[in-house]
Write a protein that holds these residues in place. Structure first.
Motif, PDB file in Angstrom:
ATOM      1  N   MET A 154     -37.684  -4.979  66.629  1.00 24.04           N
ATOM      2  CA  MET A 154     -38.471  -5.048  65.226  1.00 24.04           C
ATOM      3  C   MET A 154     -38.224  -3.665  64.723  1.00 24.04           C
ATOM      4  N   ALA A 155     -37.615  -3.569  63.398  1.00 23.46           N
ATOM      5  CA  ALA A 155     -37.210  -2.456  62.677  1.00 23.46           C
ATOM      6  C   ALA A 155     -38.556  -1.520  62.398  1.00 23.46           C
ATOM      7  N   THR A 156     -38.582  -0.489  62.406  1.00 22.81           N
ATOM      8  CA  THR A 156     -39.808   0.257  62.252  1.00 22.81           C
ATOM      9  C   THR A 156     -39.567   0.956  60.874  1.00 22.81           C
ATOM     10  N   THR A 157     -38.524   1.501  60.488  1.00 28.12           N
ATOM     11  CA  THR A 157     -38.017   2.241  59.469  1.00 28.12           C
ATOM     12  C   THR A 157     -37.135   1.691  58.304  1.00 28.12           C
ATOM     13  N   ARG A 158     -37.025   1.868  56.966  1.00 27.79           N
ATOM     14  CA  ARG A 158     -36.458   1.107  56.088  1.00 27.79           C
ATOM     15  C   ARG A 158     -34.906   1.310  56.546  1.00 27.79           C
ATOM     16  N   GLU A 159     -34.747   2.578  57.276  1.00 22.94           N
ATOM     17  CA  GLU A 159     -32.982   2.563  57.492  1.00 22.94           C
ATOM     18  C   GLU A 159     -32.581   1.730  58.531  1.00 22.94           C
ATOM     19  N   GLU A 160     -33.635   1.371  59.518  1.00 25.07           N
ATOM     20  CA  GLU A 160     -33.260   0.595  60.589  1.00 25.07           C
ATOM     21  C   GLU A 160     -33.128  -0.937  60.005  1.00 25.07           C
ATOM     22  N   LEU A 161     -34.183  -1.218  59.136  1.00 24.45           N
ATOM     23  CA  LEU A 161     -34.349  -2.507  58.644  1.00 24.45           C
ATOM     24  C   LEU A 161     -33.049  -2.775  57.577  1.00 24.45           C
ATOM     25  N   LEU A 164     -30.480  -7.255  50.290  1.00 24.93           N
ATOM     26  CA  LEU A 164     -31.186  -6.597  51.066  1.00 24.93           C
ATOM     27  C   LEU A 164     -32.730  -6.943  50.662  1.00 24.93           C
ATOM     28  N   SER A 165     -33.629  -7.071  51.337  1.00 29.28           N
ATOM     29  CA  SER A 165     -35.193  -7.150  51.375  1.00 29.28           C
ATOM     30  C   SER A 165     -35.967  -6.163  50.649  1.00 29.28           C
ATOM     31  N   VAL A 166     -35.002  -5.095  50.919  1.00 25.56           N
ATOM     32  CA  VAL A 166     -35.701  -3.659  50.528  1.00 25.56           C
ATOM     33  C   VAL A 166     -35.235  -3.558  48.960  1.00 25.56           C
ATOM     34  N   PRO A 167     -36.187  -2.713  48.173  1.00 27.53           N
ATOM     35  CA  PRO A 167     -35.675  -2.552  46.743  1.00 27.53           C
ATOM     36  C   PRO A 167     -34.726  -1.751  46.698  1.00 27.53           C
ATOM     37  N   ILE A 198     -19.668  -2.987  47.114  1.00 30.62           N
ATOM     38  CA  ILE A 198     -18.466  -3.788  46.246  1.00 30.62           C
ATOM     39  C   ILE A 198     -18.789  -5.253  45.604  1.00 30.62           C
ATOM     40  N   GLN A 199     -19.632  -5.975  46.667  1.00 31.10           N
ATOM     41  CA  GLN A 199     -20.235  -7.192  46.174  1.00 31.10           C
ATOM     42  C   GLN A 199     -21.056  -7.157  45.105  1.00 31.10           C
ATOM     43  N   ASP A 200     -22.154  -6.261  45.233  1.00 29.79           N
ATOM     44  CA  ASP A 200     -23.139  -5.835  44.287  1.00 29.79           C
ATOM     45  C   ASP A 200     -22.569  -5.321  42.958  1.00 29.79           C
ATOM     46  N   LEU A 201     -21.588  -4.646  43.003  1.00 34.91           N
ATOM     47  CA  LEU A 201     -20.680  -4.159  41.772  1.00 34.91           C
ATOM     48  C   LEU A 201     -20.211  -5.309  41.150  1.00 34.91           C
ATOM     49  N   ALA A 202     -19.605  -6.458  41.938  1.00 35.06           N
ATOM     50  CA  ALA A 202     -18.958  -7.588  41.120  1.00 35.06           C
ATOM     51  C   ALA A 202     -20.143  -8.435  40.541  1.00 35.06           C
ATOM     52  N   GLU A 203     -21.113  -8.640  41.069  1.00 30.69           N
ATOM     53  CA  GLU A 203     -22.164  -9.229  40.716  1.00 30.69           C
ATOM     54  C   GLU A 203     -22.722  -8.572  39.224  1.00 30.69           C
ATOM     55  N   ALA A 204     -22.905  -7.259  39.404  1.00 31.96           N
ATOM     56  CA  ALA A 204     -23.280  -6.331  38.049  1.00 31.96           C
ATOM     57  C   ALA A 204     -22.355  -6.744  36.974  1.00 31.96           C
ATOM     58  N   LYS A 205     -21.079  -6.726  37.047  1.00 35.22           N
ATOM     59  CA  LYS A 205     -20.100  -6.965  36.070  1.00 35.22           C
ATOM     60  C   LYS A 205     -20.140  -8.056  35.575  1.00 35.22           C
ATOM     61  N   ILE A 243     -27.635  -1.603  43.158  1.00 31.37           N
ATOM     62  CA  ILE A 243     -27.675  -0.413  44.231  1.00 31.37           C
ATOM     63  C   ILE A 243     -27.117   0.808  43.182  1.00 31.37           C
ATOM     64  N   LEU A 244     -26.068   0.372  42.600  1.00 31.73           N
ATOM     65  CA  LEU A 244     -25.421   1.449  41.818  1.00 31.73           C
ATOM     66  C   LEU A 244     -25.677   1.416  40.268  1.00 31.73           C
ATOM     67  N   ASN A 245     -25.893   2.736  39.572  1.00 28.81           N
ATOM     68  CA  ASN A 245     -26.238   2.817  38.183  1.00 28.81           C
ATOM     69  C   ASN A 245     -25.370   4.138  37.860  1.00 28.81           C
TER      70      ASN A 245
END
Length: 783
Positions: free
Chosen positions: A1-8, A41-44, A124-131, A150-152
């Motif tokens: 079970m992940a305990t930090t955001r990084e592990e999650l 990802l489930s994290v913001p 890269i997938q996140d960029l394609a969706e944003a475009k 993720i990117l701005n």
């Protein structure tokens, strides 16, 4: 079970971005359910998430150093608490431990590479969706527009700077100590993933990446691009960041992407009335100016030359990148699309068309320093492989440098441009009942490669021509015309140990013509046939013919090249190889005239040889014409070869073209010129005139004397030779390179006046003789 955001995050990435068989299954599912949206990802998608992904991608050692230190400390404490008897067991199992360590090392490296791949793919997938979803708002500089991604714009700058810093870190490892480079406990960035991610971020946020690369001016460009350039020496060509450097330079200077639409895509868009954006990207003009200025301060193309000097094995790859960038910067993209867009009524975008100082950057390749370095490199590699065929690696490098010099000059003249303007396709106008109309009717007539060439407009081409001409001695020496003379054998070899190269025809060659010699001869031809499109403003002396008046300024640079060549000494004899001093650089014209007869089956050589003869005609350089036609006896040899009663020689076609070029040129010049006077006094030429015209008419006769239809549906007719025109102003003359406005020379009163003036200018030799005649008449009268 992940305990930090990084592990999650890392646990979720394993499920979101599968590798191996799971990835294949996911691709099959997407074929039946295509969508631009990807699982997130489930994290913001906040700054913390971006920082975790960025650090794991560009500097993974930061997150792992602490864990490695703790593990090593625990291991040390465990050894201290044990007794000495454990050392014997460790020595006994040493071999097994080494084997297990190797497997562990491979697993560690594989783990970090997979994690890097997942992060890269997710971004890269996140960029394609944003475009896709943001559309026009994607070019906004407002970070709030990208709150779901993720990117701005701000994070793109940070990511680009982190990637540049990652390249510098890798270079320092290679240059200082490579022991840490192969240590699996210290994770390092994966260069192919960095290249791919930087490429995608550059296309999505070009202003931000270009701004990050030139932050600090010339020093900023050096920090960003120098490490990427130097890494090419340590990695394989597939992993090299060279192509990424090219993309940054191209976009930073032009504001234009490398991926251009194909001609078929342009035609479809034009027929549908869609706006063609000529592959523009949103790059602020201020950032482009700063980037170009920083490139010039950094050294620009000279930095690529330094890399080649230190590592000659990368010559072909490095110069390929340089040539592609120069072509991309020098010419506008998609002239077809622009023409068809204007014909279809759509308005293409004009962003980024304004100059930001790229002419200064292009001017660096025409500097004497850059050209001199190229020829030094060529001369060094050529000397190491004087006998072409030995030292394949060195010969390959010399061939690459020769091709680079030729490519640079032909790009500067517009001859080697790959994106050539073509006529627009025929399109159907539905309003006119399906009648085909051609969009090319509204396309402005211009010379592609010249009128749209920045190097021609700014005078860089003339400057490059002058710089290359200063290296004429090196060019002629490396071209190596006389060394391999009399090495061709016209007999089949039966010796299996023979080094001859078999030809599919009827002969073999002991010394091939070689690719490097062909490239250098092509460059030599380009220099002496160069047409300047930036003529000097100073008025020059008037010529004795209309043809020379129209071409004097155009061929000023070509005449300068011919003058430099004629300053070279002539060989004492070109028939005996022992009489040639290999250390001396001789005039190449006698050797070139022999090559056309030594290699009769070489069609590429024949093309360049005719270009040389045509250049001598259009420049009317009498000193060189006298050497080639008279002293080298080319005219007599060509007539003898063409009039031979044996089977037609392979050179007969090109020799007929050369003789016709001399014939047409002699018709357009003054009777007092060398060539016309020499031809009219040459008995062999006068006797061969009827035969030359007969063979030429046979070549030009439609169907070769057989009845063929002129148009579709008509009956076949025989075109009589009397109706074929092969003189100046004809289609045949235009095919040989003589413009339709060149007319036959007509003698006028100015010729007699000029003859009198020239006779008076020859030291006034006529006046003393006349005075003597008058004195003798007076004495006779007195007597």
């Amino acid at each position: 079970m992940a305990t930090t955001r990084e592990e999650l995050i890392f646990e979720e990435l394993i499920e979101l971005i599968p590798i191996g068989d799971k990835a294949v299954e996911q691709q099959k599912e997407q074929l039946y359910n295509p969508t631009i949206q990807h699982a997130k990802l489930s994290v913001p998608a906040d700054d913390l998430t971006f920082e975790i992904l960025s650090n794991a991608m560009t500097s993974p050692s930061r997150e792992e150093e602490r864990n490695v230190t703790v593990v090593n400390a625990n291991a040390t404490n465990g050894n201290d608490n044990g007794d000495d008897s454990g050392n014997d067991n460790d020595n006994h199992d040493n071999d097994n431990d080494n084997h297990d360590n190797d497997n562990h090392d491979n697993e560690q490296q594989d783990f970090y590479i997979k994690r890097s791949y997942r992060i890269m793919t997710y971004i890269i997938q996140d960029l394609a969706e944003a475009k896709e979803f943001l559309k026009q708002n994607f070019n906004s500089d407002n970070d709030d527009t990208f709150h779901e991604y993720i990117l701005n714009p701000t994070r793109a700058v940070l990511l680009a700077k982190n990637i540049f810093a990652s390249y510098r870190s890798l270079l320092s490892h290679y240059q200082s100590d490579t022991s840490d480079l192969y240590n699996p406990d210290i994770p390092k960035p994966h260069i192919p993933h960095l290249n791919k991610l930087l490429h995608e971020v550059l296309l999505a946020f070009p202003t931000q990446v270009v701004g990050a690369s030139c932050a600090g001016g010339g020093k900023g460009v050096e920090k960003s691009l120098e490490s990427m350039l130097q890494l090419h020496k340590y990695v394989s060509p597939l992993h090299s960041p060279l192509n990424t450097i090219r993309e940054i330079i191209n976009i930073g200077t032009t504001g234009r992407r490398n991926e251009e639409l194909t001609l078929q895509q342009q035609q479809q868009m034009a027929m549908m009335g869609q706006t063609i954006d000529v592959d523009k990207v949103h790059v602020h003009k201020g950032h482009r100016k700063k980037f170009v200025h920083g490139l010039c301060q950094w050294g620009g193309w000279l930095r690529f030359m330094d890399l080649i000097h230190h590592d000659g094995s990368c010559t072909e790859e490095v110069m390929g990148v340089v040539l592609e960038s120069i072509e991309f910067i020098s010419f506008p993209a998609m002239t077809n699309a622009l023409s068809m867009a204007s014909a279809s009524g759509s308005t293409p975008s004009k962003k980024g068309d304004e100059s930001v100082g790229e002419e200064t950057l292009l001017g660096k390749i025409a500097s004497e320093e850059f050209i001199c370095n190229l020829f030094k490199l060529l001369n060094r590699n050529a000397k190491n492989c004087q006998h072409f065929g030995k030292g394949k690696q060195i010969s390959k490098q010399a061939d690459a440098v020769a091709g680079a010099i030729l490519g640079l000059f032909e790009l500067a003249t517009g001859k080697a441009r790959r994106q050539v303007e073509e006529s627009a396709p025929a399109m159907t106008n539905l309003q006119d009942g399906g009648v085909e109309c051609k969009a090319a009717d509204e396309v402005s007539k211009s010379k592609s490669g010249i009128d749209d060439n920045k190097m021609v407009k700014s005078g860089i081409t003339d400057k490059m021509h002058s710089a290359i001409c200063k290296e004429m001695n090196t060019l002629v020496a490396v071209m190596d015309i006389y060394v391999d003379k009399n090495k061709r054998e016209v007999a089949n070899s039966t010796d299996p140990a023979s080094t001859t190269v078999k030809h599919p025809g009827r002969y073999i060659i002991e010394k091939p013509f070689t690719c490097i010699r062909l490239k250098l001869l092509t460059l030599f031809t380009d220099l002496v046939s160069y047409e300047s499109h930036c003529p000097p403003t100073t008025s020059s002396k008037t010529s004795s013919s209309k043809f020379q008046n129209n071409n004097e300024e155009t061929y000023t640079c070509a005449k300068q090249a011919l003058e430099l060549i004629m300053e070279l000494p002539l060989p004492c004899t070109i028939e005996v190889e022992d009489d040639i001093d290999l250390e001396e650089v001789y005039n190449p014209w006698p050797g070139i005239c022999d090559l056309i007869f030594e290699y009769p089956e070489n069609n590429m050589l024949q093309v360049q040889f005719y270009r040389l003869i045509h250049a001598l005609c259009v420049t009317n350089h009498e000193q060189t014409l006298k050497l080639v036609v008279q002293k080298c006896k080319f005219l007599s040899k060509a007539i003898k070869t063409c009039s031979a009663k044996v089977a037609p020689c392979s050179t007969r076609g090109v020799l007929l073209r050369c003789l016709n070029a001399l014939r047409l040129h002699s018709q357009s010049i003054s009777p007092h010129s060398f060539l016309r006077h020499y031809l009219e006094s040459h008995d062999g030429w006068k006797d061969f005139q009827d035969e030359l015209k007969r063979m030429t008419l046979e070549q030009q006769q439609r169907g070769g004397g057989i009845a063929v239809p002129i148009a579709q549906g008509e009956q076949g007719v025989i075109t009589p030779q009397s109706e074929i025109d092969i003189n100046l102003g004809s289609a045949f003359a235009a095919e040989l390179g003589f413009a339709s406005d060149i007319e036959s020379y007509l003698e006028s009163a100015d010729d007699s006046i000029s003859e009198v003036i020239s006779s008076e200018a020859n030291g006034g030799a006529s006046s003393p003789s006349k005075k003597k005649k008058k004195k003798s008449k007076k004495k006779k009268n007195k007597k």
